[in-house]
Enzyme design. Sequence first.
Site, PDB file in Angstrom:
ATOM      1  N   THR A 134      33.684  44.664  44.462  1.00  0.00           N
ATOM      2  CA  THR A 134      33.361  45.839  43.543  1.00  0.00           C
ATOM      3  C   THR A 134      31.650  45.636  43.224  1.00  0.00           C
ATOM      4  O   THR A 134      31.246  44.591  43.197  1.00  0.00           O
ATOM      5  CB  THR A 134      34.048  45.781  42.164  1.00  0.00           C
ATOM      6  OG1 THR A 134      33.489  46.467  41.222  1.00  0.00           O
ATOM      7  CG2 THR A 134      34.088  44.202  41.631  1.00  0.00           C
ATOM      8  N   ASP A 135      31.115  46.782  42.905  1.00  0.00           N
ATOM      9  CA  ASP A 135      29.842  46.628  42.336  1.00  0.00           C
ATOM     10  C   ASP A 135      29.666  45.943  41.093  1.00  0.00           C
ATOM     11  O   ASP A 135      28.515  45.505  40.824  1.00  0.00           O
ATOM     12  CB  ASP A 135      29.019  48.017  42.234  1.00  0.00           C
ATOM     13  CG  ASP A 135      29.727  49.039  41.629  1.00  0.00           C
ATOM     14  OD1 ASP A 135      30.937  48.677  40.676  1.00  0.00           O
ATOM     15  OD2 ASP A 135      29.382  50.215  41.316  1.00  0.00           O
ATOM     16  N   GLU A 136      30.773  46.006  40.403  1.00  0.00           N
ATOM     17  CA  GLU A 136      30.614  45.306  39.220  1.00  0.00           C
ATOM     18  C   GLU A 136      30.199  43.782  39.115  1.00  0.00           C
ATOM     19  O   GLU A 136      29.820  43.252  38.140  1.00  0.00           O
ATOM     20  CB  GLU A 136      32.005  45.320  38.165  1.00  0.00           C
ATOM     21  CG  GLU A 136      32.582  46.799  38.164  1.00  0.00           C
ATOM     22  CD  GLU A 136      33.478  47.146  37.269  1.00  0.00           C
ATOM     23  OE1 GLU A 136      33.854  46.446  36.189  1.00  0.00           O
ATOM     24  OE2 GLU A 136      34.095  48.094  37.182  1.00  0.00           O
ATOM     25  N   TYR A 160      37.047  40.835  34.461  1.00  0.00           N
ATOM     26  CA  TYR A 160      37.280  41.370  35.820  1.00  0.00           C
ATOM     27  C   TYR A 160      36.228  40.992  36.820  1.00  0.00           C
ATOM     28  O   TYR A 160      36.577  40.313  37.855  1.00  0.00           O
ATOM     29  CB  TYR A 160      37.733  42.697  35.574  1.00  0.00           C
ATOM     30  CG  TYR A 160      37.579  43.536  37.006  1.00  0.00           C
ATOM     31  CD1 TYR A 160      38.638  43.448  37.988  1.00  0.00           C
ATOM     32  CD2 TYR A 160      36.440  44.430  37.335  1.00  0.00           C
ATOM     33  CE1 TYR A 160      38.676  44.076  39.120  1.00  0.00           C
ATOM     34  CE2 TYR A 160      36.538  45.328  38.430  1.00  0.00           C
ATOM     35  CZ  TYR A 160      37.564  44.885  39.395  1.00  0.00           C
ATOM     36  OH  TYR A 160      37.576  45.662  40.516  1.00  0.00           O
ATOM     37  N   ALA A 162      33.712  38.772  36.779  1.00  0.00           N
ATOM     38  CA  ALA A 162      33.844  37.369  37.094  1.00  0.00           C
ATOM     39  C   ALA A 162      34.641  37.044  38.007  1.00  0.00           C
ATOM     40  O   ALA A 162      34.492  36.077  39.002  1.00  0.00           O
ATOM     41  CB  ALA A 162      33.967  36.745  35.864  1.00  0.00           C
ATOM     42  N   LYS A 164      36.633  38.745  40.266  1.00  0.00           N
ATOM     43  CA  LYS A 164      35.972  39.242  41.580  1.00  0.00           C
ATOM     44  C   LYS A 164      34.761  38.667  42.485  1.00  0.00           C
ATOM     45  O   LYS A 164      34.846  38.415  43.585  1.00  0.00           O
ATOM     46  CB  LYS A 164      35.736  40.789  41.529  1.00  0.00           C
ATOM     47  CG  LYS A 164      36.979  41.827  41.117  1.00  0.00           C
ATOM     48  CD  LYS A 164      38.061  41.862  42.176  1.00  0.00           C
ATOM     49  CE  LYS A 164      37.721  42.591  43.565  1.00  0.00           C
ATOM     50  NZ  LYS A 164      38.748  42.732  44.298  1.00  0.00           N
ATOM     51  N   PRO A 291      33.709  46.083  24.452  1.00  0.00           N
ATOM     52  CA  PRO A 291      32.924  44.898  24.349  1.00  0.00           C
ATOM     53  C   PRO A 291      32.525  44.638  25.658  1.00  0.00           C
ATOM     54  O   PRO A 291      32.879  44.603  26.826  1.00  0.00           O
ATOM     55  CB  PRO A 291      33.556  43.957  24.051  1.00  0.00           C
ATOM     56  CG  PRO A 291      35.306  44.468  23.589  1.00  0.00           C
ATOM     57  CD  PRO A 291      35.104  45.927  24.222  1.00  0.00           C
TER      58      PRO A 291
HETATM   59  P1  NAD Z   1      45.121  48.933  41.580  1.00  0.00           P
HETATM   60  O1  NAD Z   1      45.076  48.235  40.463  1.00  0.00           O
HETATM   61  O2  NAD Z   1      45.435  50.404  41.679  1.00  0.00           O
HETATM   62  O3  NAD Z   1      46.172  48.421  42.771  1.00  0.00           O
HETATM   63  C1  NAD Z   1      46.185  47.009  42.824  1.00  0.00           C
HETATM   64  C2  NAD Z   1      47.472  46.727  44.002  1.00  0.00           C
HETATM   65  O4  NAD Z   1      47.411  45.332  44.057  1.00  0.00           O
HETATM   66  C3  NAD Z   1      48.864  47.084  43.072  1.00  0.00           C
HETATM   67  O5  NAD Z   1      49.497  47.726  44.100  1.00  0.00           O
HETATM   68  C4  NAD Z   1      49.188  45.853  42.738  1.00  0.00           C
HETATM   69  O6  NAD Z   1      50.780  45.851  42.739  1.00  0.00           O
HETATM   70  C5  NAD Z   1      48.970  45.021  43.693  1.00  0.00           C
HETATM   71  N1  NAD Z   1      48.794  43.590  43.269  1.00  0.00           N
HETATM   72  C6  NAD Z   1      48.436  43.106  42.004  1.00  0.00           C
HETATM   73  N2  NAD Z   1      48.475  41.535  42.145  1.00  0.00           N
HETATM   74  C7  NAD Z   1      48.969  41.353  43.407  1.00  0.00           C
HETATM   75  C8  NAD Z   1      49.368  40.127  44.017  1.00  0.00           C
HETATM   76  N3  NAD Z   1      49.400  38.805  43.300  1.00  0.00           N
HETATM   77  N4  NAD Z   1      50.118  40.051  45.177  1.00  0.00           N
HETATM   78  C9  NAD Z   1      50.178  41.144  45.819  1.00  0.00           C
HETATM   79  N5  NAD Z   1      49.649  42.454  45.249  1.00  0.00           N
HETATM   80  C10 NAD Z   1      49.071  42.418  43.945  1.00  0.00           C
HETATM   81  O7  NAD Z   1      43.639  48.708  42.312  1.00  0.00           O
HETATM   82  P2  NAD Z   1      42.644  49.665  43.017  1.00  0.00           P
HETATM   83  O8  NAD Z   1      42.000  50.394  42.098  1.00  0.00           O
HETATM   84  O9  NAD Z   1      43.536  50.370  44.240  1.00  0.00           O
HETATM   85  O10 NAD Z   1      41.716  48.585  43.511  1.00  0.00           O
HETATM   86  C11 NAD Z   1      41.884  48.067  45.046  1.00  0.00           C
HETATM   87  C12 NAD Z   1      40.888  46.867  45.186  1.00  0.00           C
HETATM   88  O11 NAD Z   1      39.606  47.620  45.194  1.00  0.00           O
HETATM   89  C13 NAD Z   1      40.564  45.824  43.849  1.00  0.00           C
HETATM   90  O12 NAD Z   1      40.559  44.719  44.692  1.00  0.00           O
HETATM   91  C14 NAD Z   1      39.615  46.408  43.229  1.00  0.00           C
HETATM   92  O13 NAD Z   1      38.838  45.135  42.583  1.00  0.00           O
HETATM   93  C15 NAD Z   1      38.606  46.974  44.256  1.00  0.00           C
HETATM   94  N6  NAD Z   1      37.952  48.090  43.528  1.00  0.00           N
HETATM   95  C16 NAD Z   1      38.530  49.072  42.875  1.00  0.00           C
HETATM   96  C17 NAD Z   1      37.560  50.117  42.587  1.00  0.00           C
HETATM   97  C18 NAD Z   1      38.312  51.159  41.749  1.00  0.00           C
HETATM   98  O14 NAD Z   1      37.234  52.161  41.254  1.00  0.00           O
HETATM   99  N7  NAD Z   1      39.526  51.587  41.833  1.00  0.00           N
HETATM  100  C19 NAD Z   1      36.124  49.945  42.739  1.00  0.00           C
HETATM  101  C20 NAD Z   1      35.649  48.780  43.432  1.00  0.00           C
HETATM  102  C21 NAD Z   1      36.612  47.830  44.020  1.00  0.00           C
HETATM  103  P1  TYD Z   2      37.251  52.825  34.306  1.00  0.00           P
HETATM  104  O1  TYD Z   2      38.040  53.955  34.907  1.00  0.00           O
HETATM  105  O2  TYD Z   2      37.938  51.859  33.458  1.00  0.00           O
HETATM  106  O3  TYD Z   2      36.261  51.832  35.279  1.00  0.00           O
HETATM  107  P2  TYD Z   2      35.290  50.670  35.338  1.00  0.00           P
HETATM  108  O4  TYD Z   2      35.079  50.272  33.880  1.00  0.00           O
HETATM  109  O5  TYD Z   2      35.721  49.632  36.253  1.00  0.00           O
HETATM  110  O6  TYD Z   2      33.886  51.256  35.528  1.00  0.00           O
HETATM  111  O7  TYD Z   2      36.088  53.493  33.373  1.00  0.00           O
HETATM  112  C1  TYD Z   2      34.977  54.299  34.126  1.00  0.00           C
HETATM  113  C2  TYD Z   2      34.011  54.273  32.719  1.00  0.00           C
HETATM  114  O8  TYD Z   2      34.661  55.209  31.715  1.00  0.00           O
HETATM  115  C3  TYD Z   2      33.544  53.088  32.087  1.00  0.00           C
HETATM  116  O9  TYD Z   2      32.376  53.121  31.514  1.00  0.00           O
HETATM  117  C4  TYD Z   2      34.295  52.932  30.813  1.00  0.00           C
HETATM  118  C5  TYD Z   2      34.468  54.667  30.313  1.00  0.00           C
HETATM  119  N1  TYD Z   2      35.922  54.919  29.786  1.00  0.00           N
HETATM  120  C6  TYD Z   2      35.753  55.639  28.606  1.00  0.00           C
HETATM  121  O10 TYD Z   2      34.768  55.909  27.945  1.00  0.00           O
HETATM  122  N2  TYD Z   2      37.131  55.928  28.039  1.00  0.00           N
HETATM  123  C7  TYD Z   2      38.420  55.434  28.528  1.00  0.00           C
HETATM  124  O11 TYD Z   2      39.397  55.716  27.900  1.00  0.00           O
HETATM  125  C8  TYD Z   2      38.263  54.581  29.741  1.00  0.00           C
HETATM  126  C9  TYD Z   2      39.447  54.153  30.373  1.00  0.00           C
HETATM  127  C10 TYD Z   2      37.228  54.405  30.470  1.00  0.00           C
END
Ligand code: NAD
Ligand code: TYD
Length: 357
Positions: A134-136, A160, A162, A164, A291
């Site tokens: 992630t970019d985070e 989260y 940290a 990643k 926070p």
């Molecule tokens: P998500 O939470 O929707 O899905 C995570 C999946 O991993 C779930 O199906 C869960 O059951 C599975 N899982 C969790 N723990 C597990 C374990 N110990 N063993 C096997 N499976 C396990 O997440 P997502 O949004 O699809 O994100 C996928 C990846 O992309 C993550 O690594 C996340 O850090 C990264 N990512 C997500 C975003 C985003 O915007 N969603 C952005 C940047 C990076």
């Molecule tokens: P989120 O979808 O949780 O992704 P991330 O925190 O990984 O960027 O949130 C996206 C942005 O939206 C983040 O700045 C937090 C904000 N947010 C709200 O303002 N209200 C909400 O109820 C949620 C879930 C997120």
Amino acid sequence: MQTWLVTGGAGFIGANFVLAARRLGAARVVNLDLLTYAGHPENLESLKHDRDHEFVHGDIGDEPLVAKLLAEHRPDAIVNFAAESHVDRSILGPQAFIQTNIVGTHALLAGALKHWQGLSAAAQRAFRFLHVSTDEVYGSLGPNDPAFSEDHQYQPNSPYAASKAAADHLVRAYHHTYGLPTLTTNCSNNYGPYQHPEKLIPLMIQNAVAGRPLPVYGDGRQVRDWLYVEDHCDAIRAVLDKGKPAETYNIGGNAEKPNIEIVQTLCRLLDGRFPDKAPHARLVQHVSDRPGHDRRYAINAEKIKRELGWQPAVSFAQGIERTVHWYLDNDAWVKAVSNPDHRDWLEKNYQQQGRGI
Ligand code: NAD
Ligand code: TYD
């Protein structure tokens, strides 16, 4: 046809990736997922009769299981999506993030290395371990700072981020120390079908349709870059295909937006669909901030464009419209994934954290 071991392929991005891989006939997929609250077999319903998709219920931290899957399927690549992924949950309970994102990723790396060391020289050269990050991990930007490039300093701010970051470092070390052909991708906020309704965009759509408050954290001026999930999946396939081992690639959507603007856009689209309920923006409620909330993320995706020829194909305007339609058309899915855990979560995040809705 190649075989890929995909982890976390029942979650949001993983499921989109697996569905696209099978639709395109890009690879046979072995899909290892623990089915936490975020994993939904419903996402993979359309693959029920697909003999080239095998679902395995299990943990990336289960070394004997991973060893067995690697020996049995001899995948050409491992694509690691499995993670705990929600920042707010990491604030209320970091332990699961340490366990899966750090300990679990390490177990997967160790299993991959053992397997890789037993391959022929040609198979070793062809093998890839792609870690999705992630970019985070880069921390927060000021309003005029340049966007994150791959050599930006790691400064993670949430548990989260940290966790990643720690995983990314382990992936790097497994290449540097042992030669495992790793690839790391760091992408911005994804949106699109199958995203769990705890995340900003699906949450706001669900609440607006139900006439519930739209909880905007703080002033809502925090900026994120938004990437349509199918574009992200295309980018990962490009990295698997053409990426150079040991490299990292930033993936972004060229769509930096403040949260409040996202919420207003969703309200406008819903006003068009349900004019009798307009204006949905009357439901916006500013609630107490997260926070340590990072102020701005932005991705410089020049490297992947220059070296691999990838750039996003879906504009934010197209992607958000498709997303709203998808959620409105898939109410049964939303109900199916909104299990008791989801209701407990809403209670904890929005009431116990003093967000007061
Ligand atoms: P998500 O939470 O929707 O899905 C995570 C999946 O991993 C779930 O199906 C869960 O059951 C599975 N899982 C969790 N723990 C597990 C374990 N110990 N063993 C096997 N499976 C396990 O997440 P997502 O949004 O699809 O994100 C996928 C990846 O992309 C993550 O690594 C996340 O850090 C990264 N990512 C997500 C975003 C985003 O915007 N969603 C952005 C940047 C990076
Ligand atoms: P989120 O979808 O949780 O992704 P991330 O925190 O990984 O960027 O949130 C996206 C942005 O939206 C983040 O700045 C937090 C904000 N947010 C709200 O303002 N209200 C909400 O109820 C949620 C879930 C997120």
